[in-house]
Scaffold this active site. Sequence first.
Site, short mmCIF file in Angstrom:
data_model
loop_
_atom_site.label_atom_id
_atom_site.label_comp_id
_atom_site.label_asym_id
_atom_site.label_seq_id
_atom_site.Cartn_x
_atom_site.Cartn_y
_atom_site.Cartn_z
N HIS A 49 -1.01 5.70 6.81
CA HIS A 49 -0.47 5.70 5.45
C HIS A 49 -0.16 7.14 5.04
CE1 HIS A 49 -2.21 1.62 5.25
NE2 HIS A 49 -1.30 1.43 4.30
N SER A 99 0.80 -1.22 0.00
CA SER A 99 0.00 0.00 0.00
C SER A 99 0.83 1.27 0.00
CB SER A 99 -0.94 0.00 1.21
OG SER A 99 -0.21 -0.19 2.41
#
Length: 266
Positions: free
Chosen positions: A248, A42
């Site tokens: 993230h 990711s």
Amino acid sequence: MSASLRSLRAAVLALTMGAAAVLGLAQPAAAAGEHYVALGDSYSSGVGAGSYTSESGDCKRSTKAYPQLWKNANAPASFKFVACSGATTTGVAGGQLGALTSSTTLVSVTAGGNDVGFADVMQTCVLQSEANCVNRVNTAVSQMQTSLPGKLDSLYGTIRARSPQAHVVVLGYPRFYKLSGTCIAGLTETERGAINNASDVLNGVMAKRAANAGFTFSGVADEFTGHELCSGDAWLHSVSVPITNSYHPKAAGQSGGYLPAFRSVA
């Protein structure tokens, strides 16, 4: 045209080309012959940056992720963006390496965080006690030092076998927290310190395995310094909605953190 004028124009052209090379302005022309494949999890697909392509589905490949940004700036001869959210080293090996060929000249990859249960570590630390958090982090660190090196060796070996001439860049993970920072709630300083230490250990393991494989490791901790969580100008999401964005990089983390780290060695 007189000989003196021709000589003057030639001198000016030589100086201009030399300055362009020094300043890095000639890089796009040099990259025009690259055949670039972007692999990974990711952090390479761009989860958290938004603007996901419809074809990528649950892999969540973002137009704001560093591979796409590098491609846009450098116009390589070919570009295959196959990084996928949730990918482990085994997932990359089994689901992404078909994009590699003997003609591939440049590869980027992030992998390893999911192998040690990064998402579970953060969930434990957010929802459970400090002691449980530290224990879960320590379990992950143990996996980094025991089982992960062999998994990375296997992945890196397969990448090299498929693309023997490629320049392979392994990118690391950011250090997540600025200690003694601006946060007044959430995790304790002990938890934040443990998580940062785990990130350092993970990057160290990845750097060593990359070096052993003849690959280039490029860390991102320096780029993210001053932009960690609790810094006041975070390039990372904290606990967020949707939950998959949590921990993230934001779009700014891709363009200001990962892209420069990749560009400096690509």
